[in-house]
Motif scaffolding. Structure first.
Motif, mmCIF file in Angstrom:
data_model
loop_
_atom_site.group_PDB
_atom_site.id
_atom_site.type_symbol
_atom_site.label_atom_id
_atom_site.label_comp_id
_atom_site.label_asym_id
_atom_site.label_seq_id
_atom_site.Cartn_x
_atom_site.Cartn_y
_atom_site.Cartn_z
ATOM 1 N N VAL A 11 -33.852 -47.261 22.138
ATOM 2 C CA VAL A 11 -33.806 -45.938 22.846
ATOM 3 C C VAL A 11 -32.047 -45.679 21.819
ATOM 4 N N ASP A 12 -30.967 -46.711 21.674
ATOM 5 C CA ASP A 12 -29.689 -46.338 21.721
ATOM 6 C C ASP A 12 -29.888 -45.460 19.679
ATOM 7 N N ARG A 13 -30.423 -45.965 19.280
ATOM 8 C CA ARG A 13 -30.684 -45.444 17.900
ATOM 9 C C ARG A 13 -31.796 -43.815 18.115
ATOM 10 N N GLU A 14 -32.922 -43.480 19.126
ATOM 11 C CA GLU A 14 -33.296 -43.174 19.229
ATOM 12 C C GLU A 14 -33.922 -42.698 20.416
ATOM 13 N N PRO A 15 -33.528 -42.482 21.316
ATOM 14 C CA PRO A 15 -33.209 -41.774 22.516
ATOM 15 C C PRO A 15 -34.456 -41.155 23.263
ATOM 16 N N GLY A 16 -35.195 -39.886 21.684
ATOM 17 C CA GLY A 16 -36.219 -39.766 22.292
ATOM 18 C C GLY A 16 -37.885 -40.928 22.619
ATOM 19 N N ILE A 17 -37.089 -41.522 21.978
ATOM 20 C CA ILE A 17 -38.896 -42.919 22.658
ATOM 21 C C ILE A 17 -38.617 -42.437 24.047
ATOM 22 N N VAL A 18 -38.427 -42.585 24.876
ATOM 23 C CA VAL A 18 -38.122 -42.881 26.208
ATOM 24 C C VAL A 18 -39.561 -41.090 26.618
ATOM 25 N N PHE A 19 -39.009 -40.216 26.183
ATOM 26 C CA PHE A 19 -40.014 -38.794 26.233
ATOM 27 C C PHE A 19 -41.075 -39.538 26.928
ATOM 28 N N ASP A 20 -41.833 -40.320 25.588
ATOM 29 C CA ASP A 20 -43.036 -40.361 24.967
ATOM 30 C C ASP A 20 -43.960 -41.249 26.261
ATOM 31 N N TYR A 21 -42.990 -41.918 27.247
ATOM 32 C CA TYR A 21 -43.879 -42.064 28.491
ATOM 33 C C TYR A 21 -43.178 -41.859 29.734
ATOM 34 N N LEU A 22 -42.611 -40.363 29.777
ATOM 35 C CA LEU A 22 -42.352 -39.607 31.190
ATOM 36 C C LEU A 22 -43.900 -38.681 31.041
ATOM 37 N N PRO A 23 -44.335 -38.211 32.025
ATOM 38 C CA PRO A 23 -45.451 -36.712 32.176
ATOM 39 C C PRO A 23 -44.510 -35.767 31.543
ATOM 40 N N PRO A 24 -44.960 -34.985 30.897
ATOM 41 C CA PRO A 24 -45.117 -33.114 30.860
ATOM 42 C C PRO A 24 -43.488 -32.781 31.173
ATOM 43 N N LYS A 25 -43.720 -32.687 32.237
ATOM 44 C CA LYS A 25 -42.890 -32.185 33.165
ATOM 45 C C LYS A 25 -42.358 -33.202 33.931
ATOM 46 N N PHE A 26 -40.564 -33.504 34.084
ATOM 47 C CA PHE A 26 -40.344 -34.618 34.484
ATOM 48 C C PHE A 26 -38.551 -34.384 35.546
ATOM 49 N N THR A 27 -38.545 -35.393 36.205
ATOM 50 C CA THR A 27 -37.267 -34.757 37.383
ATOM 51 C C THR A 27 -35.916 -35.627 36.221
ATOM 52 N N ALA A 28 -35.259 -35.407 37.018
ATOM 53 C CA ALA A 28 -33.938 -35.567 36.678
ATOM 54 C C ALA A 28 -33.894 -37.454 36.914
ATOM 55 N N TYR A 29 -34.246 -37.897 38.495
ATOM 56 C CA TYR A 29 -34.320 -38.488 38.936
ATOM 57 C C TYR A 29 -35.001 -39.619 38.080
ATOM 58 N N GLN A 30 -36.835 -39.010 37.348
ATOM 59 C CA GLN A 30 -37.763 -39.913 36.800
ATOM 60 C C GLN A 30 -37.048 -40.203 35.332
ATOM 61 N N LEU A 31 -36.275 -39.682 34.866
ATOM 62 C CA LEU A 31 -35.376 -39.500 33.801
ATOM 63 C C LEU A 31 -34.336 -40.645 33.793
ATOM 64 N N ARG A 32 -33.442 -40.622 34.975
ATOM 65 C CA ARG A 32 -32.048 -41.241 34.871
ATOM 66 C C ARG A 32 -33.365 -43.078 35.147
ATOM 67 N N ARG A 33 -34.302 -43.159 35.414
ATOM 68 C CA ARG A 33 -35.073 -44.604 36.266
ATOM 69 C C ARG A 33 -35.354 -45.122 34.877
ATOM 70 N N ILE A 34 -35.623 -44.089 33.831
ATOM 71 C CA ILE A 34 -36.196 -44.401 32.561
ATOM 72 C C ILE A 34 -35.488 -45.403 32.041
ATOM 73 N N PHE A 35 -34.002 -44.950 32.556
ATOM 74 C CA PHE A 35 -32.900 -45.848 31.610
ATOM 75 C C PHE A 35 -32.847 -46.720 31.815
#
Length: 246
Positions: free
Chosen positions: A164-188
């Protein structure tokens, strides 16, 4: 004279592969474990999907075979990330006895090559028909595991952070197409196993052109409706920015 098929069916007793599938479930980082049949025990025992390799197969082929046989999964991108070869891997006689019974071979020292993948929990797969023999276990609440499987899982967790450090785009594959800031923060927070300052995270989000705010907000919630965002992969690929470690 042995046929090629017979040769393929012969295990090589000194090398194995283990597959670590990590996903998020109920706000926890989880690993997929498979049931391990232990003679004379009424309790359920688990392990990573893994096995000795056949003499005729290469490591990548073995990893995909093992994963499919254990879970039914086929379309998972496995990446080899480390090998584990400590002589202490086989210090537990019960573990060795179990493997000898399963492989019908005499086992001494084994080097295992570990493979890693992020897996979206809830994705429709053929795992459904194997659900009685699989569990998603939180990595911080693991049951007893054989050999050095807990060490392998901990190494995989650090490897995911490096990815994730090198390729942060990875995390978006594990979120719904529409996501909240909270959901993204929780993944990290789940990946790095630490809390993230909300304001700093919002500022960081605002600098990432590939995180695009939409005109939509949550509906049917008991709190103030949050704005939805989406991931623009085209912009991301053009920018190829590094999302610095939070």
């Amino acid at each position: 004279m042995e046929t090629q098929k017979n040769k393929k069916e012969m295990f090589y007793p000194h090398v194995s592969v283990d597959c670590v599938l990590l996903g998020t479930n109920e706000d926890k980082l989880c690993v997929l474990l498979v049931e391990r049949q232990v003679a004379g025990s009424d309790e359920k025992h688990y392990k990573l999907p893994g096995s000795l390799i056949y003499e005729s197969e290469d490591l990548d082929t073995a990893a995909y075979r093992v994963l499919n046989e254990a879970t039914g999964l086929k379309r998972v991108a496995l990446k080899q990330f480390r090998s584990f070869g400590s002589p202490a891997r086989t210090k537990n006689k019960e573990d060795v006895q179990w493997l000898e019974n399963a492989s019908k071979m005499k086992i001494s020292r084994i080097v295992t090559v570990a493979y890693l993948a992020l897996c979206k929990i809830g994705k429709k797969t053929t795992m459904d028909e194997k659900s009685d023999t699989l569990i998603w276990a939180p990595v911080n609440e693991l049951p007893h595991l054989p050999f050095d499987h807990k060490e392998i899982i901990e190494a995989a967790r650090q490897e995911i952070r490096d990815w994730v450090d090198r390729e942060p785009g990875i995390v978006f594959d594990y979120l719904p197409p529409k996501f909240t800031a909270y959901q993204l923060r929780r993944i990290f927070e789940i990946v790095y196993d630490k809390e993230v300052d909300v304001r700093n995270f919002r500022k960081k989000m605002s600098t990432m052109e590939y995180i695009v705010q939409t005109d939509e907000t949550e509906t049917g919630v008991n709190h103030r409706a949050a704005r939805y965002f989406r991931f623009d992969r085209i912009k991301y690929n053009k920018l190829h920015s590094n999302f610095n470690k939070i």
